[in-house]
Design an enzyme around this catalytic site. Structure first.
Site, PDB file in Angstrom:
ATOM      1  N   GLU A 158      -1.480  11.438  -3.019  1.00  0.00           N
ATOM      2  CA  GLU A 158      -0.642  11.202  -1.839  1.00  0.00           C
ATOM      3  C   GLU A 158       0.841  11.404  -2.132  1.00  0.00           C
ATOM      4  OE1 GLU A 158      -3.446   8.209   0.732  1.00  0.00           O
ATOM      5  OE2 GLU A 158      -2.271   7.313  -0.874  1.00  0.00           O
TER       6      GLU A 158
ATOM      7  N   HIS B  13      -9.310   1.262  -9.897  1.00  0.00           N
ATOM      8  CA  HIS B  13      -8.023   0.813 -10.417  1.00  0.00           C
ATOM      9  C   HIS B  13      -8.271  -0.039 -11.655  1.00  0.00           C
ATOM     10  CE1 HIS B  13      -4.489   1.678  -7.928  1.00  0.00           C
ATOM     11  NE2 HIS B  13      -5.270   1.647  -6.849  1.00  0.00           N
TER      12      HIS B  13
ATOM     13  N   ASN C  70       4.805  -6.797   2.079  1.00  0.00           N
ATOM     14  CA  ASN C  70       3.441  -6.873   1.571  1.00  0.00           C
ATOM     15  C   ASN C  70       2.489  -6.316   2.617  1.00  0.00           C
ATOM     16  OD1 ASN C  70       1.951  -9.160   3.150  1.00  0.00           O
ATOM     17  ND2 ASN C  70       3.965 -10.021   2.662  1.00  0.00           N
TER      18      ASN C  70
ATOM     19  N   ASN D 116       0.835  -1.193   0.000  1.00  0.00           N
ATOM     20  CA  ASN D 116       0.000   0.000   0.000  1.00  0.00           C
ATOM     21  C   ASN D 116       0.876   1.250   0.000  1.00  0.00           C
ATOM     22  OD1 ASN D 116      -1.818   2.070   0.510  1.00  0.00           O
ATOM     23  ND2 ASN D 116      -2.109   1.538   2.651  1.00  0.00           N
TER      24      ASN D 116
ATOM     25  N   PHE E 195      -5.005  -5.783   2.379  1.00  0.00           N
ATOM     26  CA  PHE E 195      -5.436  -4.385   2.260  1.00  0.00           C
ATOM     27  C   PHE E 195      -5.781  -4.024   0.817  1.00  0.00           C
ATOM     28  CE2 PHE E 195      -5.186   0.238   2.990  1.00  0.00           C
ATOM     29  CZ  PHE E 195      -5.879   0.317   4.184  1.00  0.00           C
TER      30      PHE E 195
ATOM     31  N   ASP F 246      -1.222   2.343  -4.152  1.00  0.00           N
ATOM     32  CA  ASP F 246      -1.740   1.195  -3.398  1.00  0.00           C
ATOM     33  C   ASP F 246      -2.272   0.180  -4.413  1.00  0.00           C
ATOM     34  OD1 ASP F 246      -3.134  -0.593  -1.821  1.00  0.00           O
ATOM     35  OD2 ASP F 246      -4.576   0.858  -1.062  1.00  0.00           O
TER      36      ASP F 246
ATOM     37  N   GLU G 246       2.529   9.184  -7.422  1.00  0.00           N
ATOM     38  CA  GLU G 246       2.286   8.974  -5.993  1.00  0.00           C
ATOM     39  C   GLU G 246       3.613   8.661  -5.329  1.00  0.00           C
ATOM     40  OE1 GLU G 246      -0.107   6.261  -2.724  1.00  0.00           O
ATOM     41  OE2 GLU G 246      -1.057   6.691  -4.655  1.00  0.00           O
TER      42      GLU G 246
ATOM     43  N   GLU H  71     -11.793  10.257  -1.663  1.00  0.00           N
ATOM     44  CA  GLU H  71     -11.935   8.866  -1.190  1.00  0.00           C
ATOM     45  C   GLU H  71     -12.742   8.903   0.102  1.00  0.00           C
ATOM     46  OE1 GLU H  71      -8.148   6.857  -0.770  1.00  0.00           O
ATOM     47  OE2 GLU H  71      -7.419   7.662  -2.681  1.00  0.00           O
TER      48      GLU H  71
ATOM     49  N   ASN I   1     -10.595  -3.995  -1.127  1.00  0.00           N
ATOM     50  CA  ASN I   1     -11.417  -2.863  -0.671  1.00  0.00           C
ATOM     51  C   ASN I   1     -12.580  -2.592  -1.605  1.00  0.00           C
ATOM     52  OD1 ASN I   1      -8.229  -1.295  -0.524  1.00  0.00           O
ATOM     53  ND2 ASN I   1      -9.149  -2.423   1.155  1.00  0.00           N
TER      54      ASN I   1
ATOM     55  N   HIS J  50      -4.736   5.299  -9.641  1.00  0.00           N
ATOM     56  CA  HIS J  50      -4.237   6.673  -9.504  1.00  0.00           C
ATOM     57  C   HIS J  50      -3.308   6.948 -10.674  1.00  0.00           C
ATOM     58  CE1 HIS J  50      -5.832   7.009  -5.438  1.00  0.00           C
ATOM     59  NE2 HIS J  50      -5.252   5.868  -5.126  1.00  0.00           N
TER      60      HIS J  50
ATOM     61  N   HIS K 195       3.853   8.179  -1.707  1.00  0.00           N
ATOM     62  CA  HIS K 195       3.285   8.068  -0.365  1.00  0.00           C
ATOM     63  C   HIS K 195       4.325   7.716   0.703  1.00  0.00           C
ATOM     64  CE1 HIS K 195      -0.626   6.710   1.891  1.00  0.00           C
ATOM     65  NE2 HIS K 195       0.115   7.519   2.611  1.00  0.00           N
TER      66      HIS K 195
END
Length: 1122
Positions: A528, A421, A653, A146, A657, A248, A480, A593, A660, A455, A482
């Protein structure tokens, strides 16, 4: 194009050479070589008719196509077939997709020597489909993370162990392409690559989500030659570009979109930008088309207009499908667009070729009414012959800003959105047309009107389909960073000048490729990635290039000068309202989001929409996210399961997650999609002060295309129905009717004074659309009618039958001869057996229950999570011991037994502590009153230890025989619902098998619940079973029934690992904690859905049920006997 200079040729081999220590893939300032400038997607036609016919065929897509979506092994061939289909009817475009020769090296240092040379022998190499991700074909391993980069954070360096894919494929150039310039177009490659034609280096590129295009005319064998051209490509898994791609998602590599050969004339249209300026009243549109011409270097720019003419025309493609057969496409021309002559007073310098025209009475595009035209740009020579032709669908719509509002065509449209995505469980980042259409059909059918491309820019066809189907879009740059949030040593790239050109290149590439797509209402600077001066450069460039859209960027707190929208993620409702009410904030708030859909989640969604629908300045949001991003994995036993992070040996990993979604990986909807559809629905029904209000929440459509119907249900059963004849309701208007004057009112006279009466209003499509067939339910709502209803307490008929009771040691057996019998242990207070006509129905129980299998949201928040606090309190190993048990009454028609259970924690060795009152978590007094009628009234008084955290549930658990697998209930449904996620679930009588109740979340946990249940029956195939209902003054229950025990749902890491128990576990909950879902990493169940550790009292009625008696009959009897 002229031949390359020796110096440029020499640069090629140096690109991936490390002999001098320089590594191009670790230089943020070197992002491309010989790569052509970004531009719109080209079709390369040579006639006006060919262009129009191409779009006539391409636009003939609807919901029927989605039925051919494939999610299994066939998807590999499906992606290859689509690559070929997308270039069909394009005479000067050829797809190179297919099976290429492939070799994977451990690093760029280990690639086979001179593998790019024509004579290289690749017969021992394996093959790999292109497009694809090599990790999904047995090479290397997928990695899911993520936030954390999949390699040590040390910009711009990447690991020396850097899997490197070497590709080779041969191709011929058709004889018909002779005299034309040859372009090689990679739609997307992850993450960096260099390519060769016949041993000549032709270019290098980064950015794994945008095209890279190179001219290869000088390096190819002549058109029509028997000599094979060899294309070799070297793809690096890791490059400095990966520092800008920390999304992510699964980290997958390779050539994952199509590779195209394109043939263009010597002078050709390389780019064009359609702009429209709508009149204030939208009565006309001024059209501007900026055209860019590519000409050979030796051709003077001045000579282009001497030797060529540039024209454009607009065609009303919406009229093409008005009748069957072959329409006259040329006759649909509605505007000619002519080249402007630059006036002498214009700005100095050359500003491109600009064509202009005007269209009276344009039909506007919106997500509700996505009307499209077709723009064709033509280049002709002096004789009037068409040299080159480019085209695309375009629409007329105006995006503008007002105080706290984002306007589309003058209206503050509400964004009912979702993040998406690119993900396919079998082919990863590769794309299949039917699967994209499946996404759009599902979105439209569930009232989703907006998508955020999270993204990164997505496949070009996705944008064409969103234009066609009608979907507002945020197009997001592939940026991104992040994990820099966690760094103590490195600044975010946005603060570093060396990264500026790479970031800007990604934004420019997105805008230039996608600028003609009407669906895009906002550009996004990425996701992000902190906030810094580089973002000002990105925003400034976009504002200078395209003023027709707004800019979105959440980083830096979602309110920086670089965003036109306040666009927070996972903001709490009360904070949203605070910003909306801030007089100094002039921008609208749209959540980029929200409502994190991880597993059994999305509680509180209705709370968000109550605020959005009633607060000026709140304009919607995008749920995170659309699909569970699991990959199909083949296990050792040959079975295939959906896998998540860590299951491929990937380190680091982030486990599950990636799960979603509102849908499973194969786009089977999660139950929550019903809730989304309801809260997003465009027809709103409310009942207030005797007035039934039906609101058309559309902004552009009337209700003319809808058929309204109604039905009345009394105590869960339909008592009458009919068509509700309404004149069309204008957009944003309300139809009001006195509920007592409706056609249903006459039916209510016969209803009992104790009955619950509900009115449901449904709106269906009268005619088929692109996204649904006629009869599709667009909106459905249920309101309770305020009929005069006596508040009736529950009671049973205790007269008549005689009860037989026998005592044997510690057991007492009570029953009615040849009908039923119940055996209770007077020492433990447990029901040991319950038989109906000799058939075992209850195996063990009845026990209090306060635990649930933790959901993903229960686990979120580390030490502060609900699960951590439950475990710290010992609630996960709760065991009940009997403090006392006594038979209080034995009479001819009733036996009463009272038992006190102490809920205590088992120690690690499984032993039970001494009955130290201070260690008791729950004291539960349960009284069983067993009547000759077969009824068992269970009264529960629960006293939790006041130091406990919020409770998962308060109720009883019983285990019934597995044959009792037919469940009928009067409550909310038919789908899974919970106290904080039940707005869409209407009250009625439903019937499911136990298997149908189960929701196969990839990672198991609490599931399959049904809210507000009044009564339920659990029967076998012969109709024998158990009835359960609320009793006395107890409110409706939360009910579930499963073959899987709570402990089993907690144990299994995959749905497929669940092992059925020897009984059906039934939960009848007086109270059940909400699911939460504002996010999944903090405890965020709203206060009104938490269960504090305070005393609770409730009653449940149980009894045997036999045919032909129904649960409804039993339930009504307990009301009428009061």
């Amino acid at each position: 194009m002229g031949s390359s200079s020796p110096s440029s040729l020499a640069a090629g081999p140096l690109l991936l050479s490390t002999q001098n220590g320089y590594k191009v893939w670790e230089d943020p300032s070197f992002i491309k070589w010989r790569k052509r400038e970004s531009h719109v997607t080209l079709q390369c036609h040579d006639s006006l008719e060919g262009s129009l016919n191409y779009w006539y065929q391409r636009n003939k897509v609807d919901f029927l196509v989605s039925q051919s979506a494939v999610w299994n092994d066939d998807a590999v061939q499906g992606s290859l077939d689509c690559a070929a289909f997308w270039v069909k009817d394009l005479p000067f475009v050829k797809s190179l997709s297919g099976f290429w020769k492939f070799f994977i090296a451990d690093s760029p240092y280990d690639v086979p020597t001179n593998f790019y040379e024509t004579e290289f022998q690749d017969s021992e190499w394996k093959t790999l489909p292109v497009p694809s991700n090599w990790q999904l074909h047995g090479f290397d391993c997928p990695i899911y993370t993520n936030v954390v980069y999949p390699f040590p954070l040390d910009p711009p360096y990447v690991p020396k162990e850097n899997p490197t894919g070497c590709y080779r494929v041969c191709f011929h150039i058709p004889k018909e392409w002779e005299g034309r310039r040859i372009l090689l177009h990679f739609e997307a490659v992850d993450s960096a690559f260099c390519a060769w034609i016949n041993g000549h280096p032709i270019g290098y590129s980064q950015d794994s989500r945008l095209p890279a295009e190179f001219e290869i005319t000088d390096f190819c064998h002549p058109c029509g030659s028997d000599l094979k051209n060899v294309l070799a490509v070297q793809v690096l898994r890791w490059s400095d570009g990966c520092y800008l791609e920390d999304q992510d998602q699964w980290r997958l590599s390779g050539i994952h979109r199509d590779v195209l050969l394109m043939a263009k004339p010597k002078v050709f249209i390389t780019d064009y930008f359609f702009k429209s300026n709508l009149a204030e009243d939208f009565s006309s549109a001024e059209i501007l088309v900026e055209v860019k011409i590519d000409n050979l270097r030796e051709t003077s720019k001045d000579s282009i207009l001497k030797d060529y003419t540039i024209e454009a025309a607009l065609f009303d493609s919406g009229s093409w499908y008005a009748s069957d057969g072959n329409p006259d496409l040329l006759s649909s021309n509605v505007a000619d667009i002519k080249l402007q002559v630059q006036p002498s007073s214009a700005l100095l310098g050359f500003h491109g070729y600009v064509l202009s025209g005007k269209l009276p009475s344009p039909k506007l595009w919106s997500a509700e009414q996505p009307y499209l035209y077709t723009l064709v740009v033509v280049l002709k020579d002096q004789s009037g012959h068409v040299v080159d032709c480019e085209s695309c669908p375009v629409g007329f719509r105006k995006v503008s800003k007002a105080h706290k509002q984002l306007l589309v065509n003058g209206h503050a449209v509400v964004i009912r959105g979702v993040n998406r995505h690119e993900h396919h469980p079998q082919v990863g980042k590769a794309n299949i047309e039917a699967c994209m259409i499946k996404d759009l059909v599902l979105m439209k059918q569930n009232n989703i009107n907006a998508v955020r491309n999270s993204h990164y820019p997505q496949h070009p066809r996705w944008y064409q389909l969103c234009d066609l189907f009608g979907m507002y879009m945020i197009d997001e740059a592939n940026i991104e960073t992040h994990d820099f949030d966690n760094s103590k040593y490195f600044k975010h790239p946005t603060l570093e000048p060396i990264w500026a050109s790479a970031m800007l290149d990604r934004v420019i590439g997105m805008v230039e490729r996608d600028k003609n797509h009407t669906c895009i209402i906002s550009w996004s600077l990425g996701n992000e990635s902190g906030f810094g001066q580089n973002h000002f450069a990105l925003a400034g460039w976009i504002r200078g290039r395209d003023s027709s859209r707004v800019i979105h960027y959440e980083g830096g707190g979602s309110r920086t000068p670089c965003t036109d929208i306040v666009c927070p993620m996972y903001m709490r409702v009360w904070d949203m309202v605070k910003i909306a009410n801030d007089p100094t904030e002039t921008r609208p708030l749209i959540l980029c989001e929200y409502s994190h859909a991880m597993g059994n989640s999305n509680g509180n969604l209705h709370v968000y929409w109550e605020a959005i629908d009633n607060t000026f300045g709140l304009q919607g949001g995008f749920i995170w996210d659309w699909v569970d991003q699991a990959l199909l994995k083949v296990y050792a036993d040959g079975t295939k399961h959906w896998a998540y992070g860590g299951e491929f040996g990937d380190v680091p990993n982030d486990l599950n997650f990636c799960l979603n979604g509102l849908t499973f990986p194969d786009r089977t909807p999660h139950p929550v999609l019903h809730e989304v559809k309801y809260l997003y629905q465009p027809i709103k029904v409310t009942l207030s002060e005797g007035k039934l209000e039906i609101k058309n929440a559309h902004f552009f459509q009337t209700t003319e295309g809808l058929e309204f119907s109604w039905y009345i249900s009394v105590d869960g059963y339909i008592a009458g129905s009919g068509i509700l004849s309404l004149s069309p309701i204008k957009p944003q208007n309300i139809y009001v009717i006195d509920w007592q004057s409706g056609p249903w009112y006459s039916l209510l006279a016969s209803s009992s004074s104790s009955s619950e009466v509900f009115l449901s209003i449904t709106a269906k499509l009268l005619h088929s659309t692109r996204w649904a067939e006629a009869g599709h339910v667009v909106s459905s709502a249920q309101v309770q009618l305020p009929v005069r209803r006596n508040i009736v307490s529950h009671a049973i008929n205790i007269s008549g039958d005689t009860l037989v009771s026998e005592t044997h040691g510690d057991t007492i057996k009570v029953g009615r001869r040849d009908a039923w019998d119940i055996t209770l242990n007077t020492k433990t207070g447990l029901v040991e057996s319950w038989k109906i006509k000799g058939v075992h129905v209850v195996k063990r129980g009845i026990l209090p229950c306060f635990w649930r299998a933790p959901t993903d949201n229960d686990k979120g928040g580390e030490a502060a999570s609900y699960l951590s606090r439950w475990k710290a309190a010992g609630m996960d190993s709760l065991h009940f011991i009997t403090e006392s048990c006594s038979v209080q009454n034995t009479s001819g028609n009733m036996v009463k037994l009272s038992v006190v259970f102490l809920g205590v924690t088992k120690s690690e060795d499984g032993s039970l502590p001494n009955q130290d009152k201070s260690k008791v978590l729950f004291t539960t007094e349960m009284t069983y009153a067993i009547y000759a009628s077969g009824d068992v009234i269970v009264e529960c008084n629960v006293k939790p230890n006041p130091d406990l955290p919020p409770l998962p549930r308060v109720g009883i658990e019983l285990n019934v025989d597995k044959s009792l697998d037919q469940v009928t209930w009067y409550g909310r449904g038919p789908f899974e619902c919970y106290p904080d996620r039940k707005a869409a679930a209407q009250l009625a009588v439903y019937e499911h098998s136990v298997s149908e109740l189960h929701v196969p979340y990839i990672v198991p946990g609490e599931c399959s619940g049904r809210a507000d249940v009044r009564w339920a029956t659990f029967r076998n195939k012969d109709g024998l079973g158990i009835y359960a209902s609320i009793y006395a003054s107890s409110p409706p229950m939360q009910m579930s029934a499963s073959y899987y025990s709570t402990s089993e749902l907690d144990r299994a890491a995959h749905n497929e690992e669940l092992i059925e128990g020897d009984s059906i576990e039934i939960h009848l909950d007086h109270k059940h904690m909400g699911l939460g879902g504002d996010d999944s990493w903090s405890p965020c169940v709203h206060d009104q859905y938490l269960l504090p550790p305070v005393p609770y009292s409730f009653s449940v009625r149980l009894c045997s049920v036999t045919p032909p008696t129904s649960g409804y009959d039993i339930y009504k009897s307990q009301l009428q006997n009061s």
